[in-house]
Design an enzyme around this catalytic site. Structure first.
Site, PDB file in Angstrom:
ATOM      1  N   ASN A  24       0.797  -1.229   0.000  1.00 22.68           N
ATOM      2  CA  ASN A  24       0.000   0.000   0.000  1.00 22.68           C
ATOM      3  C   ASN A  24       0.825   1.273   0.000  1.00 22.68           C
ATOM      4  OD1 ASN A  24       0.399  -1.032   2.865  1.00 22.68           O
ATOM      5  ND2 ASN A  24      -0.145   1.106   3.233  1.00 22.68           N
ATOM      6  N   SER A 151      18.746  -3.694   2.707  1.00 33.12           N
ATOM      7  CA  SER A 151      19.082  -2.265   2.796  1.00 33.12           C
ATOM      8  C   SER A 151      20.589  -2.111   2.902  1.00 33.12           C
ATOM      9  CB  SER A 151      18.424  -1.698   4.055  1.00 33.12           C
ATOM     10  OG  SER A 151      18.987  -0.460   4.396  1.00 33.12           O
ATOM     11  N   TYR A 178      17.431  -2.245  13.431  1.00 37.49           N
ATOM     12  CA  TYR A 178      17.076  -2.245  11.992  1.00 37.49           C
ATOM     13  C   TYR A 178      18.181  -2.942  11.195  1.00 37.49           C
ATOM     14  CZ  TYR A 178      15.786  -0.506   7.328  1.00 37.49           C
ATOM     15  OH  TYR A 178      15.424  -0.423   5.985  1.00 37.49           O
TER      16      TYR A 178
HETATM   17  N1  LIG Z   1      13.030   3.907   1.507  1.00 37.12           N
HETATM   18  C1  LIG Z   1      14.295   3.607   1.579  1.00 37.12           C
HETATM   19  O1  LIG Z   1      15.178   4.454   1.352  1.00 37.12           O
HETATM   20  C2  LIG Z   1      14.718   2.219   1.945  1.00 37.12           C
HETATM   21  C3  LIG Z   1      16.090   1.960   2.063  1.00 37.12           C
HETATM   22  C4  LIG Z   1      16.497   0.666   2.338  1.00 37.12           C
HETATM   23  C5  LIG Z   1      15.570  -0.343   2.482  1.00 37.12           C
HETATM   24  N2  LIG Z   1      14.244  -0.070   2.391  1.00 37.12           N
HETATM   25  C6  LIG Z   1      13.300  -1.184   2.588  1.00 37.12           C
HETATM   26  O2  LIG Z   1      12.252  -1.093   1.650  1.00 37.12           O
HETATM   27  C7  LIG Z   1      11.098  -1.759   2.144  1.00 37.12           C
HETATM   28  C8  LIG Z   1       9.867  -0.922   1.870  1.00 37.12           C
HETATM   29  O3  LIG Z   1       9.917   0.269   2.639  1.00 37.12           O
HETATM   30  P1  LIG Z   1       9.456   1.694   2.079  1.00 37.12           P
HETATM   31  O4  LIG Z   1      10.668   2.536   1.984  1.00 37.12           O
HETATM   32  O5  LIG Z   1       8.573   1.538   0.913  1.00 37.12           O
HETATM   33  O6  LIG Z   1       8.641   2.234   3.351  1.00 37.12           O
HETATM   34  P2  LIG Z   1       7.102   2.560   3.589  1.00 37.12           P
HETATM   35  O7  LIG Z   1       6.600   3.520   2.568  1.00 37.12           O
HETATM   36  O8  LIG Z   1       7.022   2.941   5.026  1.00 37.12           O
HETATM   37  O9  LIG Z   1       6.375   1.164   3.341  1.00 37.12           O
HETATM   38  C9  LIG Z   1       6.516   0.102   4.250  1.00 37.12           C
HETATM   39  C10 LIG Z   1       5.352  -0.838   4.061  1.00 37.12           C
HETATM   40  O10 LIG Z   1       5.481  -1.909   5.001  1.00 37.12           O
HETATM   41  C11 LIG Z   1       4.225  -2.065   5.649  1.00 37.12           C
HETATM   42  N3  LIG Z   1       4.322  -2.692   6.960  1.00 37.12           N
HETATM   43  C12 LIG Z   1       4.955  -2.234   8.060  1.00 37.12           C
HETATM   44  N4  LIG Z   1       4.746  -3.068   9.106  1.00 37.12           N
HETATM   45  C13 LIG Z   1       3.965  -4.076   8.641  1.00 37.12           C
HETATM   46  C14 LIG Z   1       3.380  -5.210   9.230  1.00 37.12           C
HETATM   47  N5  LIG Z   1       3.511  -5.486  10.526  1.00 37.12           N
HETATM   48  N6  LIG Z   1       2.639  -6.036   8.448  1.00 37.12           N
HETATM   49  C15 LIG Z   1       2.451  -5.764   7.148  1.00 37.12           C
HETATM   50  N7  LIG Z   1       2.940  -4.679   6.531  1.00 37.12           N
HETATM   51  C16 LIG Z   1       3.685  -3.839   7.273  1.00 37.12           C
HETATM   52  C17 LIG Z   1       3.677  -0.645   5.742  1.00 37.12           C
HETATM   53  O11 LIG Z   1       2.295  -0.657   6.053  1.00 37.12           O
HETATM   54  P3  LIG Z   1       1.572   0.652   6.705  1.00 37.12           P
HETATM   55  O12 LIG Z   1       1.346   1.610   5.577  1.00 37.12           O
HETATM   56  O13 LIG Z   1       0.319   0.086   7.279  1.00 37.12           O
HETATM   57  O14 LIG Z   1       2.513   1.212   7.731  1.00 37.12           O
HETATM   58  C18 LIG Z   1       3.988  -0.171   4.336  1.00 37.12           C
HETATM   59  O15 LIG Z   1       3.044  -0.671   3.427  1.00 37.12           O
HETATM   60  C19 LIG Z   1      11.391  -2.042   3.628  1.00 37.12           C
HETATM   61  O16 LIG Z   1      11.697  -3.402   3.784  1.00 37.12           O
HETATM   62  C20 LIG Z   1      12.599  -1.176   3.930  1.00 37.12           C
HETATM   63  O17 LIG Z   1      13.403  -1.721   4.941  1.00 37.12           O
HETATM   64  C21 LIG Z   1      13.799   1.188   2.123  1.00 37.12           C
END
Ligand SMILES: NC(=O)c1ccc[n+]([C@@H]2O[C@H](COP(=O)([O-])OP(=O)(O)OC[C@H]3O[C@@H](n4cnc5c(N)ncnc54)[C@H](OP(=O)(O)O)[C@@H]3O)[C@@H](O)[C@H]2O)c1
Length: 306
Positions: A24, A151, A178
Site C-alpha cells: 500500500n 538495505s 534495523y
Molecule cells: N526507503 C528507503 O530508502 C529504503 C532503504 C532501504 C531499504 N528499504 C526497505 O524497503 C522496504 C519498503 O519500505 P518503504 O521505503 O517503501 O517504506 P514505507 O513507505 O514505510 O512502506 C513500508 C510498508 O510496510 C508495511 N508494513 C509495516 N509493518 C507491517 C506489518 N507489521 N505487516 C504488514 N505490513 C507492514 C507498511 O504498512 P503501513 O502503511 O500500514 O505502515 C507499508 O506498506 C522495507 O523493507 C525497507 O526496509 C527502504
C-alpha cells in the site's frame, strides 16, 4: 534496448501471480503498480485494508483493467501470517513471485504481538513464516521466486544469537535493531537459495535494496516539528520511490536473474540509480550464521520448511 534497466524492461506478466507485502505504500506500492501495468495478477498484502483499498483505487485510476486483490496481512502477528497464507492458497493455484517488501525502520523498543523485537519480528521473522507457509505453492509453480528487500543498513547490522531481541546484554538502539533485521533478510535469502538447491526445488531466492528512496519509512524519526522538517529535506534529496523500486522489480521479473543475486542502484554508494547486480557484505555470506538464523527462526515462528 536502452542501457539502463527500467520499467520498459519488465516483461509481459500476463498469467503470473505476484504477492507484494506492504503493497500500500512506498516501494511496495510502486511494485504493485508496475506489475499490474504489465498484466500480472497482484496481491496487495497490507496490514490495514482501508489503506490497501485506497492504494488499489489510486492505481486503478491510471490502469482500470489492473488485476489487484487487496488482502490483510500483519507480519507482526504470526496468526495473521498463517491466515493470510491459508486464504491465499484457497483462492490461488500458483505463486510466481513472493516479494517480501514490507518493513519498519528505527522504531522504539517495542514488541510484535508474539513478543519479538519489532524490527526483527516484522522485517525478518514475519517474512520467514510467510515464505514457509507459502512453500507448497512456490514448489508447485515452475520457476518461482522469493525476493527479499534488504538495505544498505545491513552493513551496520550484527547478529547476536544470545540476544536477538535486545533483552539481555545488548543496549537497544533503533538503527542497530534495523541493521540486524536487514542483515537477517540477506542471510535468509542466501540460506533459502541453498535450501532450494539442496532439495531440487524449482524456485530461486533473490535480494534487492533501493538505496535511498523517498518513502514514509523514516516516519519514526519524525518525533517533532523540527525532525519532520529535517526528514522532509532529507527525503527530498532521495530518488523517487518509483525509481527506488526498480531493483526489487528487476529481482522479481528479469529472466536473467539467478538464485542468490542481489540488486541495488548503480550510482555512487548505491544510493541512487538504475538497478544492477551489487555485493552484500561478508557478514551476510556467513553460512554458519545463516544456518543458525534458520534454525532459530523455525523455532521462534513454529514454521518448519520441508
Ligand atoms: N526507503 C528507503 O530508502 C529504503 C532503504 C532501504 C531499504 N528499504 C526497505 O524497503 C522496504 C519498503 O519500505 P518503504 O521505503 O517503501 O517504506 P514505507 O513507505 O514505510 O512502506 C513500508 C510498508 O510496510 C508495511 N508494513 C509495516 N509493518 C507491517 C506489518 N507489521 N505487516 C504488514 N505490513 C507492514 C507498511 O504498512 P503501513 O502503511 O500500514 O505502515 C507499508 O506498506 C522495507 O523493507 C525497507 O526496509 C527502504
Amino acid at each position: 534496448m536502452a542501457k539502463n534497466w527500467t520499467f520498459e524492461n519488465i516483461p509481459d506478466l500476463q498469467g503470473k501471480t505476484i504477492i507484494v507485502t506492504g503493497g500500500n505504500s512506498g516501494l511496495g506500492y510502486e511494485s504493485v503498480k508496475a506489475f499490474a501495468l504489465k498484466g500480472a495478477t497482484v496481491i496487495l498484502a497490507c496490514r490495514n485494508l482501508a489503506k490497501g483499498e485506497k492504494a488499489k483505487n489510486e492505481i486503478l485510476k491510471t490502469n482500470p483493467s489492473g488485476e489487484i486483490q487487496v488482502m490483510q496481512l500483519d507480519l507482526a502477528n504470526l496468526t495473521s501470517v498463517e491466515a493470510f497464507a491459508k486464504k491465499f492458497a484457497s483462492e490461488h493455484k500458483q505463486l510466481n513471485v513472493l516479494l517480501n517488501n514490507a518493513g519498519i525502520m528505527a522504531t522504539p523498543n517495542i514488541k510484535t504481538d508474539d513478543g519479538f523485537e519489532a524490527q526483527l519480528g516484522t522485517n525478518h521473522l514475519g517474512h520467514f513464516a510467510l515464505t514457509g507457509h507459502l512453500l507448497p505453492l512456490l514448489k508447485g509453480t515452475p520457476q518461482s521466486r522469493v525476493v527479499n528487500v534488504s538495505s544498505l543498513a545491513h552493513k551496520g547490522g550484527k547478529m547476536d544469537f544470545n540476544d536477538l531481541m535486545f533483552e539481555k546484554c545488548r543496549k537497544f538502539k533503533p538503527m542497530r535493531a534495523y541493521g540486524q533485521s536487514k542483515l537477517a533478510n540477506l542471510l535468509f535469502t542466501y540460506e533459502l537459495q541453498r535450501f532450494f538447491e539442496a532439495n531440487n526445488i524449482d524456485c530461486i531466492a533473490v535480494a534487492a535494496h533501493p538505496g535511498g528512496s523517498n518513502t514514509r519509512l523514516a516516519n519514526h524519526f519524525e518525533t517533532n516539528k523540527f525532525m519532520e522538517a529535517v526528514s522532509k529535506i532529507a527525503r527530498g534529496a532521495m530518488q523517487p520511490a518509483a525509481k527506488g523500486a526498480l531493483p526489487q522489480i528487476r529481482a522479481s521479473v528479469d529472466a536473467n536473474v539467478k538464485g542468490g543475486d542481489y540488486f541495488g542502484p548503480s550510482g555512487i554508494g548505491e544510493l541512487f540509480g538504475y538497478p544492477v547486480l551489487v555485493k552484500s557484505n561478508a557478514a551476510s555470506h556467513n553460512e554458519e550464521n545463516a544456518r543458525k538464523l534458520w534454525v532459530v527462526s523455525e523455532k521462534l515462528t513454529g514454521v518448519k520448511y520441508a
